[in-house]
Design an enzyme around this catalytic site. Structure first.
Site: not given
Ligand code: AMO
Length: 434
Positions: A213, A357, A408, A211, A219-220, A360
Site C-alpha cells: 500500500e 484498528e 499495532r 502490503r 501506523r502502516h 479484522s
Molecule cells: P486486515 O487486512 O484488516 O485483515 O489486517 C488485519 C490487521 O493487520 C494489521 N495490518 C497492518 N499493520 C500495519 N501495517 C499494515 N500495512 C497493515 N495491514 C494490516 C492491522 C489489521 O487490523 N485476512 C484478514 C484477517 C482475517 O479476517 O482473519 C486481514 O488480513 O492491525
C-alpha cells in the site's frame, strides 16, 4: 566467555569478570570511572590513578565510548555508585574498539531523529528505553502463543510466496518465481481457512504479511507481523471471545513479566490490563454515534468505510478496546459470511483500540457455491483460487477467525507515536535497508 558475570549479578566480596560496552567515562582527576553496560544493566569500574598500574589506568581511560571491554576485579559495595557496587579492576581487555565518532549516541544524551535511529538500529537498541520496547514485544508474542495453546490451537506456518492475493484493495508485491509471476503474501487467510478443514481444526500463525500500500503513515508498514487465528465450528461471536482473550493475555504477560521495561518507559504506574469485556457496537450504532458528535465535516452514510478521523472520534467516545460488528457485506472481503437473515449485513468485525484498528475478522463463507459467487462479485477469478475453493467440496466445517496486527498491538499498548518504533528494521516506502 565461560567465566563472565552479568553486571546485575555482580556481588560484593567476589572477584568477577564483567564484559560489555563502555557507556561513559568520567575522569575526575585522581579518580576516574568507566561505566560498563551489558544487557542486564551497568556497573561502575573505579580507577584510582595513584594506587594502580599506570598501563591499566591508561588503557581504561583511553578507550572510546561504546567499545567492548572485559574487566576483571574485586566487586565492592559502594553506596555512591549508581548500582551500589563497583569493580576495582585488576585487568581490562579492550575486546572490540569503537570508532571515536558515533552516528548515534547510545547514552541518549543527544537526541536522534527516527530515521537516524533506524539507520543505526544496533546502536539505537543499546538505549534502555528502545531495548525495553523489543523485550516487551517478545513478551507479547510469548504470552499470545501461550494463550493460543490454552485455547487448543496448533501453531502453523504458511507460504509467504504465493500465486494470488486475497485482501482486495491493498496492493500486492510482485516477484519473479523461476520465470513466473508470483507475489509476497498479504495474509495467511486462505491457508489458515484450509487448515480448519484439516485434522487440525483450530490454528494460529504469527508471521509476516506484505502490503504494497502507498500509505506512508505512522501506523502502516509494508511488511507487518500478523497474528492470525482460525477455528472450525466457531461463529463470529466465539471468534471475538478468542480475540479478546488473546489481547488480554498480551497485556497480562507484559504486566506480570515486564515490570522493569514498563518502568524504563515511564509506564509503570499507568499500565492497565483491560479488565472489562470489550463493548460490541454494530456498524450502524458506530456511524450513528460518530455522526451524533458532529465532529466530522461530512455525516457518514451506510456503506462508508470508517475514515481515520471517524475511528478517533468513536475511540475517544468509547475510551477502551471495542468491537465494531455487523459491517455492510459490500465493504468486507469475499470470504466473510453474510448474516443468514440479511445478506446486506456481514458477520465481519473489527476490534479497535481507541486510537486505531487492531483486528479484522469474521465468520467465513464455507458453502462452496456461495464462496464461488463471492469471488465473482469481488471481480476475482475463482479459477485462480481453485486450490482453495476445491477443498470446500470435501467437507469444510463452518469456521471463523481473525488477524491482529502485532506491531499495532505493541504500539497502542506502549503509546508509541510511530509504528516503526515497534519494528527492528521497518519496511516502508523509503526504507529497504537495513
Ligand atoms: P486486515 O487486512 O484488516 O485483515 O489486517 C488485519 C490487521 O493487520 C494489521 N495490518 C497492518 N499493520 C500495519 N501495517 C499494515 N500495512 C497493515 N495491514 C494490516 C492491522 C489489521 O487490523 N485476512 C484478514 C484477517 C482475517 O479476517 O482473519 C486481514 O488480513 O492491525
Amino acid at each position: 566467555m565461560d567465566d563472565r558475570t552479568y553486571t546485575a549479578a555482580a556481588e560484593p566480596g567476589e572477584t568477577a569478570t564483567v564484559a560489555g560496552w563502555v557507556h561513559e567515562i568520567r575522569d575526575l582527576g585522581g579518580i576516574a570511572f568507566l561505566i560498563v553496560r551489558d544487557t542486564t544493566g551497568r556497573i561502575q569500574v573505579k580507577f584510582e590513578k595513584d594506587g594502580m598500574d599506570d598501563e591499566l589506568v591508561e588503557r581504561g581511560l583511553d578507550v572510546h565510548r561504546e567499545s567492548v571491554v572485559a574487566v576483571t576485579g574485586a566487586v565492592e559495595k559502594e553506596d555512591r555508585a549508581p548500582t551500589g557496587v563497583e569493580i576495582v579492576p585488576d585487568s581490562l581487555e579492550v575486546v572490540a574498539e569503537a570508532d571515536p565518532e558515533l552516528p548515534l549516541d547510545p547514552s541518549g544524551k543527544v537526541d536522534a531523529e527516527l530515521p537516524t535511529r533506524l539507520d543505526n538500529r544496533t546502536l539505537d537498541l543499546r538505549k534502555e528505553e528502545v531495548k525495553a520496547v523489543f523485550e516487551i514485544r517478545a513478551e507479547v508474542l510469548r504470552s499470545v502463543r501461550e494463550r493460543f495453546r490454552e485455547l487448543g490451537c496448533t501453531e502453523i506456518n504458511t507460504p509467504k510466496i504465493v500465486a494470488t492475493g486475497t485482501e482486495g484493495g491493498t496492493e500486492l508485491f510482485p516477484i519473479t518465481y523461476f520465470g513466473r509471476e508470483a507475489f509476497m503474501n498479504q495474509s495467511p487467510q486462505l491457508f489458515k481457512q484450509l487448515m480448519v478443514g484439516s485434522g487440525l481444526e483450530r490454528v494460529f500463525e504469527i508471521g509476516p504479511i506484505f502490503r504494497a500500500e502507498e500509505h506512508n503513515t505512522p501506523r502502516h508498514l509494508n511488511e507487518a507481523t500478523s497474528i492470525d487465528f482460525e477455528s472450525a465450528f466457531y461463529d463470529h461471536t466465539e471468534a471475538m471471545d478468542a480475540c479478546e482473550s488473546v489481547v488480554r493475555a498480551a497485556y497480562e504477560g507484559v504486566a506480570e513479566n515486564c515490570e522493569a521495561g514498563l518502568e524504563t518507559l515511564g509506564l509503570a504506574g499507568e499500565f492497565e490490563v483491560p479488565e472489562d469485556d470489550f463493548p460490541r457496537l454494530t456498524y450502524e450504532e458506530a456511524i450513528q454515534r460518530i455522526n451524533a458528535t458532529g465532529e466530522l465535516d461530512e455525516q457518514l452514510v451506510w456503506g462508508d468505510d470508517l475514515p481515520t478521523e471517524a475511528e478517533h472520534v468513536l475511540g475517544s467516545e468509547v475510551g477502551q478496546h471495542y468491537f465494531i460488528t455487523d459491517w455492510p457485506s459490500e465493504i468486507k472481503p469475499f470470504y466473510i459470511k453474510d448474516h443468514g437473515d440479511d445478506p446486506a449485513l456481514s458477520t465481519g468485525f473489527d476490534m479497535m483500540h481507541p486510537s486505531m484498528e487492531l483486528v479484522s475478522g469474521g465468520q467465513r463463507e464455507h458453502r462452496y457455491e456461495h464462496l464461488v459467487e463471492g469471488f465473482e462479485q469481488q471481480g476475482l477469478d475463482p479459477d485462480q483460487f481453485e486450490y482453495y475453493t476445491e477443498m470446500f467440496r470435501y467437507g469444510m466445517p463452518p469456521h471463523a477467525g481473525w488477524g491482529l496486527g502485532g506491531e499495532r498491538l505493541v504500539m497502542t499498548m506502549l503509546g508509541l507515536e510511530n509504528i516503526r518504533e515497534a519494528v527492528l528494521f521497518p519496511r516502508d516506502r523509503q526504507r529497504l535497508s537495513p
